[in-house]
Design a protein around this motif. Sequence first.
Motif, PDB file in Angstrom:
ATOM      1  N   ILE A   1      51.243  51.892  52.440  1.00  8.32           N
ATOM      2  CA  ILE A   1      50.125  51.916  51.488  1.00  8.32           C
ATOM      3  C   ILE A   1      49.832  50.511  50.966  1.00  8.32           C
ATOM      4  CG2 ILE A   1      49.435  52.726  49.200  1.00  8.32           C
ATOM      5  CD1 ILE A   1      50.898  55.345  49.822  1.00  8.32           C
ATOM      6  N   MET A   2      50.861  49.736  50.682  1.00  8.43           N
ATOM      7  CA  MET A   2      50.648  48.362  50.208  1.00  8.43           C
ATOM      8  C   MET A   2      49.883  47.537  51.241  1.00  8.43           C
ATOM      9  SD  MET A   2      54.247  47.356  48.366  1.00  8.43           S
ATOM     10  CE  MET A   2      54.822  48.204  46.899  1.00  8.43           C
ATOM     11  N   TRP A   3      50.299  47.627  52.486  1.00 10.56           N
ATOM     12  CA  TRP A   3      49.591  46.887  53.536  1.00 10.56           C
ATOM     13  C   TRP A   3      48.168  47.392  53.708  1.00 10.56           C
ATOM     14  CZ3 TRP A   3      50.195  42.406  55.646  1.00 10.56           C
ATOM     15  CH2 TRP A   3      51.453  41.819  55.726  1.00 10.56           C
ATOM     16  N   ALA A   4      47.967  48.714  53.608  1.00  8.53           N
ATOM     17  CA  ALA A   4      46.623  49.276  53.763  1.00  8.53           C
ATOM     18  C   ALA A   4      45.698  48.776  52.661  1.00  8.53           C
ATOM     19  CB  ALA A   4      46.693  50.806  53.770  1.00  8.53           C
ATOM     20  N   LEU A   5      46.191  48.755  51.421  1.00  6.85           N
ATOM     21  CA  LEU A   5      45.369  48.259  50.308  1.00  6.85           C
ATOM     22  C   LEU A   5      45.049  46.777  50.476  1.00  6.85           C
ATOM     23  CD1 LEU A   5      47.097  50.044  47.280  1.00  6.85           C
ATOM     24  CD2 LEU A   5      44.851  50.551  48.255  1.00  6.85           C
TER      25      LEU A   5
ATOM     26  N   PRO B   1      31.661  44.524  40.467  1.00  4.42           N
ATOM     27  CA  PRO B   1      32.483  45.730  40.733  1.00  4.42           C
ATOM     28  C   PRO B   1      33.561  45.482  41.796  1.00  4.42           C
ATOM     29  CG  PRO B   1      30.166  46.301  40.590  1.00  4.42           C
ATOM     30  CD  PRO B   1      30.218  44.817  40.605  1.00  4.42           C
ATOM     31  N   ALA B   2      33.194  44.742  42.861  1.00  2.87           N
ATOM     32  CA  ALA B   2      34.176  44.454  43.910  1.00  2.87           C
ATOM     33  C   ALA B   2      35.290  43.568  43.378  1.00  2.87           C
ATOM     34  CB  ALA B   2      33.482  43.790  45.099  1.00  2.87           C
ATOM     35  N   MET B   3      34.942  42.593  42.565  1.00  3.53           N
ATOM     36  CA  MET B   3      35.954  41.697  42.005  1.00  3.53           C
ATOM     37  C   MET B   3      36.869  42.445  41.033  1.00  3.53           C
ATOM     38  SD  MET B   3      33.430  38.436  41.443  1.00  3.53           S
ATOM     39  CE  MET B   3      34.621  37.524  40.483  1.00  3.53           C
ATOM     40  N   ALA B   4      36.293  43.373  40.274  1.00  7.52           N
ATOM     41  CA  ALA B   4      37.114  44.177  39.360  1.00  7.52           C
ATOM     42  C   ALA B   4      38.091  45.059  40.138  1.00  7.52           C
ATOM     43  CB  ALA B   4      36.212  45.040  38.480  1.00  7.52           C
ATOM     44  N   TRP B   5      37.613  45.616  41.246  1.00  8.65           N
ATOM     45  CA  TRP B   5      38.484  46.442  42.090  1.00  8.65           C
ATOM     46  C   TRP B   5      39.640  45.611  42.653  1.00  8.65           C
ATOM     47  CZ3 TRP B   5      37.858  46.089  47.772  1.00  8.65           C
ATOM     48  CH2 TRP B   5      38.805  46.854  48.452  1.00  8.65           C
ATOM     49  N   MET B   6      39.350  44.400  43.093  1.00  9.49           N
ATOM     50  CA  MET B   6      40.406  43.537  43.641  1.00  9.49           C
ATOM     51  C   MET B   6      41.421  43.164  42.572  1.00  9.49           C
ATOM     52  SD  MET B   6      38.223  40.975  46.092  1.00  9.49           S
ATOM     53  CE  MET B   6      37.259  41.594  47.474  1.00  9.49           C
ATOM     54  N   ALA B   7      40.934  42.815  41.382  1.00 11.44           N
ATOM     55  CA  ALA B   7      41.846  42.466  40.291  1.00 11.44           C
ATOM     56  C   ALA B   7      42.711  43.662  39.884  1.00 11.44           C
ATOM     57  CB  ALA B   7      41.053  41.953  39.096  1.00 11.44           C
ATOM     58  N   ALA B   8      42.096  44.840  39.850  1.00  8.45           N
ATOM     59  CA  ALA B   8      42.862  46.041  39.504  1.00  8.45           C
ATOM     60  C   ALA B   8      43.927  46.330  40.559  1.00  8.45           C
ATOM     61  CB  ALA B   8      41.911  47.234  39.365  1.00  8.45           C
ATOM     62  N   THR B   9      43.593  46.115  41.828  1.00  5.38           N
ATOM     63  CA  THR B   9      44.560  46.329  42.908  1.00  5.38           C
ATOM     64  C   THR B   9      45.730  45.362  42.791  1.00  5.38           C
ATOM     65  OG1 THR B   9      42.796  47.073  44.386  1.00  5.38           O
ATOM     66  CG2 THR B   9      44.858  46.399  45.408  1.00  5.38           C
ATOM     67  N   LEU B  10      45.430  44.116  42.405  1.00  4.42           N
ATOM     68  CA  LEU B  10      46.462  43.103  42.262  1.00  4.42           C
ATOM     69  C   LEU B  10      47.531  43.541  41.266  1.00  4.42           C
ATOM     70  CD1 LEU B  10      47.342  40.161  42.985  1.00  4.42           C
ATOM     71  CD2 LEU B  10      46.024  39.430  40.983  1.00  4.42           C
ATOM     72  N   PHE B  11      47.111  44.077  40.108  1.00  2.00           N
ATOM     73  CA  PHE B  11      48.075  44.475  39.085  1.00  2.00           C
ATOM     74  C   PHE B  11      48.639  45.876  39.346  1.00  2.00           C
ATOM     75  CE2 PHE B  11      45.470  41.248  36.956  1.00  2.00           C
ATOM     76  CZ  PHE B  11      46.474  40.399  36.502  1.00  2.00           C
ATOM     77  N   ALA B  12      47.852  46.709  40.018  1.00  2.46           N
ATOM     78  CA  ALA B  12      48.346  48.058  40.320  1.00  2.46           C
ATOM     79  C   ALA B  12      49.506  48.008  41.308  1.00  2.46           C
ATOM     80  CB  ALA B  12      47.216  48.915  40.876  1.00  2.46           C
TER      81      ALA B  12
ATOM     82  N   TRP C   1      53.642  40.070  50.445  1.00  4.57           N
ATOM     83  CA  TRP C   1      52.493  39.749  51.303  1.00  4.57           C
ATOM     84  C   TRP C   1      51.227  40.425  50.783  1.00  4.57           C
ATOM     85  CZ3 TRP C   1      53.417  35.742  54.084  1.00  4.57           C
ATOM     86  CH2 TRP C   1      54.693  35.511  54.593  1.00  4.57           C
ATOM     87  N   ALA C   2      51.364  41.671  50.333  1.00  4.38           N
ATOM     88  CA  ALA C   2      50.200  42.379  49.803  1.00  4.38           C
ATOM     89  C   ALA C   2      49.658  41.667  48.567  1.00  4.38           C
ATOM     90  CB  ALA C   2      50.575  43.822  49.471  1.00  4.38           C
ATOM     91  N   GLU C   3      50.541  41.242  47.676  1.00  2.00           N
ATOM     92  CA  GLU C   3      50.102  40.508  46.490  1.00  2.00           C
ATOM     93  C   GLU C   3      49.414  39.195  46.870  1.00  2.00           C
ATOM     94  OE1 GLU C   3      51.031  41.117  42.572  1.00  2.00           O
ATOM     95  OE2 GLU C   3      50.046  42.644  43.776  1.00  2.00           O
ATOM     96  N   LEU C   4      49.982  38.485  47.833  1.00  3.64           N
ATOM     97  CA  LEU C   4      49.401  37.219  48.261  1.00  3.64           C
ATOM     98  C   LEU C   4      48.009  37.410  48.858  1.00  3.64           C
ATOM     99  CD1 LEU C   4      49.676  34.178  48.751  1.00  3.64           C
ATOM    100  CD2 LEU C   4      50.803  34.725  50.936  1.00  3.64           C
ATOM    101  N   ILE C   5      47.861  38.417  49.704  1.00  2.00           N
ATOM    102  CA  ILE C   5      46.570  38.674  50.348  1.00  2.00           C
ATOM    103  C   ILE C   5      45.514  39.051  49.313  1.00  2.00           C
ATOM    104  CG2 ILE C   5      45.353  40.245  51.908  1.00  2.00           C
ATOM    105  CD1 ILE C   5      47.906  40.322  53.608  1.00  2.00           C
TER     106      ILE C   5
END
Length: 264
Positions: free
Chosen positions: A180-184, A205-216, A241-245
């Motif tokens: 799931i981490m790699w998929a996100l 909206p896309a930037m908010a989604w990316m930021a939310a994914t980073l902390f989630a 790696w997921a956090e870095l990407i």
Amino acid sequence: MLLVAVVAGGLGLYLSERDSREATWTVGDTRSPNRVDLIADVQKLDPGSRTLNVSVFPEAQGDLASGATLSKELTLQTTSLERNGEVIYPAHQRVSFSRLRMPAEGIVTDYPFDRYSSTIGFSVLSAGKPVPVSLSLRDTDPFFHVKVQKREAGPGYASFEVLVTRSRGSLILCWLMMIIMWALALAVLAATWILVGQRRGLVWPAMAWMAATLFALVSFRNAAPGSPPIGSVFDYGAFLWAELIVAASLVIVTAAGVTTEKNA
């Protein structure tokens, strides 16, 4: 039909693991009329302290028992790290469970593929002389699975050498979390490629989604069973790696968006 097959397969895996975890191993003298039967439950493995918490209960048989109490004082010598490895059961008193910590060897940062070896051994003495003993071992830790590698017994002692690994359910969940981490992360990377390639500008909206994914991802990682230590295989295999990407994608989208907006 596919859903039914998946559910049936999952139930089959559960039943298989349940049956294997309910096994009991026995070693030692089970024929002597005057003996002590030891029942040991592996209750919990603590990877941080590298100890195996074991609960043991002695059942005296024959001349050693006096109703619900002991007719003679018994000394239980163990491979435990506590009480100098000894537990004394006075005569004519009710016997209770003794909780002991056995040393376990393993590398905790190998999570979730970490494994630990330990020796669970006991000897029983009465008036300084060995008493016939049998040892029954049961696995009751829901997060780990015990495998008996070797068993030994002799006059007055019995022991198991065990290998303790993560339970099948824990391993499946860890693999699923890494996928799931790699998929996100790849989903965020694909969105970055579209936004930058099409010069969309600052798409909030896309930037908010990316930021939310980073902390989630941080909270998601901390929800892994067994609280994996920082720098484990779990981190190097997926989380870092997921956090870095995701972080790099957010920065790239922001920088490209600012450039596009200024040139518009």
